[in-house]
Design a protein around this motif. Structure first.
Motif, PDB file in Angstrom:
ATOM      1  N   ASN A  67       0.731  -1.200  -0.293  1.00  0.00           N
ATOM      2  CA  ASN A  67      -0.492  -0.377  -0.116  1.00  0.00           C
ATOM      3  C   ASN A  67       0.954   0.969  -0.116  1.00  0.00           C
ATOM      4  O   ASN A  67       0.295   2.036   0.171  1.00  0.00           O
ATOM      5  CB  ASN A  67      -1.012  -0.357   1.033  1.00  0.00           C
ATOM      6  N   ASN A  92       6.124   8.621  -1.879  1.00  0.00           N
ATOM      7  CA  ASN A  92       5.402   9.528  -2.555  1.00  0.00           C
ATOM      8  C   ASN A  92       4.185   9.635  -1.494  1.00  0.00           C
ATOM      9  O   ASN A  92       4.347   9.260   0.006  1.00  0.00           O
ATOM     10  CB  ASN A  92       4.580   7.732  -2.546  1.00  0.00           C
ATOM     11  N   LYS A 133       3.210   1.592  -4.957  1.00  0.00           N
ATOM     12  CA  LYS A 133       4.357   0.948  -6.146  1.00  0.00           C
ATOM     13  C   LYS A 133       3.239   0.964  -7.049  1.00  0.00           C
ATOM     14  O   LYS A 133       3.477   0.887  -8.656  1.00  0.00           O
ATOM     15  CB  LYS A 133       4.855  -0.566  -5.734  1.00  0.00           C
ATOM     16  N   SER A 134       2.123   0.200  -7.097  1.00  0.00           N
ATOM     17  CA  SER A 134       0.996  -0.188  -8.632  1.00  0.00           C
ATOM     18  C   SER A 134       0.941   1.293  -8.863  1.00  0.00           C
ATOM     19  O   SER A 134       0.691   1.364 -10.202  1.00  0.00           O
ATOM     20  CB  SER A 134      -0.132  -1.180  -7.903  1.00  0.00           C
ATOM     21  N   THR A 135       0.677   2.347  -8.133  1.00  0.00           N
ATOM     22  CA  THR A 135      -0.503   3.319  -9.040  1.00  0.00           C
ATOM     23  C   THR A 135       0.642   3.824 -10.001  1.00  0.00           C
ATOM     24  O   THR A 135       0.627   4.448 -10.494  1.00  0.00           O
ATOM     25  CB  THR A 135      -0.592   3.974  -7.302  1.00  0.00           C
ATOM     26  N   TYR A 181       3.483  13.551  -3.966  1.00  0.00           N
ATOM     27  CA  TYR A 181       2.210  14.268  -4.475  1.00  0.00           C
ATOM     28  C   TYR A 181       1.550  13.899  -2.804  1.00  0.00           C
ATOM     29  O   TYR A 181       2.013  12.565  -2.437  1.00  0.00           O
ATOM     30  CB  TYR A 181       2.154  12.771  -5.992  1.00  0.00           C
TER      31      TYR A 181
END
Ligand SMILES: Nc1ncnc2c1ncn2[C@@H]1O[C@H](COP(=O)(O)OP(=O)(O)O)[C@@H](O)[C@H]1O
Ligand SMILES: [Mg+2]
Length: 235
Positions: A44, A208, A47-49, A232
C-alpha cells in the motif's frame, strides 16, 4: 492478444508533473535501462499506482510499453478478473497453462488514453517464489525486452517476501517506493540490503503520498545512488 479498457483517472497536476520527472530521471539513468522493477518495504505504499502511471507516461512519449504485474498475491487487476475481463495472467503462463501471447492485454485507448500493454498476475498463487524463480519467467522477460521499448514491473513488497529480490536480479534497475507518512528507516535499509545482495541496480527512491501542506516536505535521499524525489500530496 486481448483488449482491455483500463480506467484512466485524471491525475492531480502535481502528481502528473512528478510522474514526468520520474520518467525523465529513468530516461537519463542509461540507454540500457529497459526493464524496471518497482518495490517497497510494505504493501500500500503506492507501487502499483506509480508504476502503472509511469508505464502510461512512457506510452505517451510514443514508446511501446508493457506493464508486468508480478504481485502474485494481490493483483491490481483483481476487479477485472472478477468481471471476467481477464481470463489468464502471469500465473497461468508460469504454470504452463498459457502461452506468452495469451497473457498480454492491449489497453483500449478510447479517446482519453494511450495504447500500452499489460500482463496481469492472474489468480493468486501459493508458491509465487518458485514460480518467479523459474526459467519460464526468464524467458518471458527476454521476450518482452525484444518486443517492447520499456518493461515496467510491479512487484510485491520486499519486506514480507523474497519475490522482489528474485525479480530485481533479472531487471535492469529497481525503484523503491516509500510512503511519506510511514517511513521506517530500518525496513527501508533492509530492502536496500536485500536488493544489493541480489545484485540489483537501485535507480532511486520515490517518496509517495507527501503531505505538501507540511513544512517538512523535502526530497528523500540516502547515499549517492538514491536520487529521486517524488512528491504527491494525499489530498
Ligand atoms: N500519491 C498518492 N496519493 C493518494 N493516494 C495514493 C497515492 N499513491 C497511492 N495511493 C493509494 O494508496 C493505495 C495503495 O496504493 P497501491 O498503488 O495499490 O500500493 P501498492 O501497490 O504498493 O500496494 C491505493 O488505494 C492508491 O489509490
Ligand atoms: Mg500493488
Amino acid at each position: 492478444m486481448f483488449e482491455l479498457k483500463l480506467e484512466k483517472k485524471e491525475l492531480p497536476f502535481a502528481m502528473a508533473e512528478e510522474i514526468k520527472n520520474l520518467r525523465t530521471g529513468i530516461t537519463f539513468s542509461g540507454a540500457d535501462i529497459k526493464a524496471i522493477l518497482f518495490t517497497s518495504s510494505t504493501p500500500n505504499e503506492g507501487k502499483s499506482t506509480i508504476s502503472l502511471e509511469l508505464a502510461r507516461s512512457f506510452a505517451e512519449l510514443g514508446k511501446k510499453v508493457v506493464y508486468l504485474d508480478c504481485d502474485l498475491r494481490k493483483s491490481i487487476f483483481n476487479c477485472k478478473i472478477r468481471e471476467g475481463k481477464i481470463v489468464s495472467g502471469l500465473s497461468h503462463y508460469l504454470t504452463g497453462q498459457s502461452k506468452i501471447e495469451d497473457i498480454i492485454y492491449e489497453n483500449d485507448p478510447g479517446d482519453d488514453d494511450v495504447k500500452f500493454y499489460v500482463i496481469p498476475s492472474g489468480p493468486s498463487s501459493n508458491s509465487p517464489t518458485e514460480l518467479l524463480s523459474s526459467d519460464l519467467f526468464d524467458k518471458l522477460l527476454e521476450k518482452l525486452r525484444e518486443d517492447y521499448d520499456m518493461v515496467i514491473v510491479d512487484a510485491p513488497p520486499l519486506g514480507s517476501v523474497v519475490d522482489a529480490s528474485i525479480v530485481s536480479s533479472k531487471v535492469d534497475g529497481t525503484v523503491i517506493v516509500v510512503e511519506a507518512g510511514n517511513i521506517n528507516y530500518k525496513a527501508i535499509q533492509k530492502v536496500r540490503d536485500k536488493l544489493d545482495a541480489s545484485g540489483a541496480k537501485i535507480l532511486g527512491v520515490v517518496l509517495n503520498k507527501v503531505d505538501k501542506s507540511r513544512k517538512s516536505y523535502g526530497y528523500y535521499k540516502y547515499g549517492k545512488d538514491y536520487g529521486y524525489g517524488y512528491g504527491y500530496g494525499k489530498g
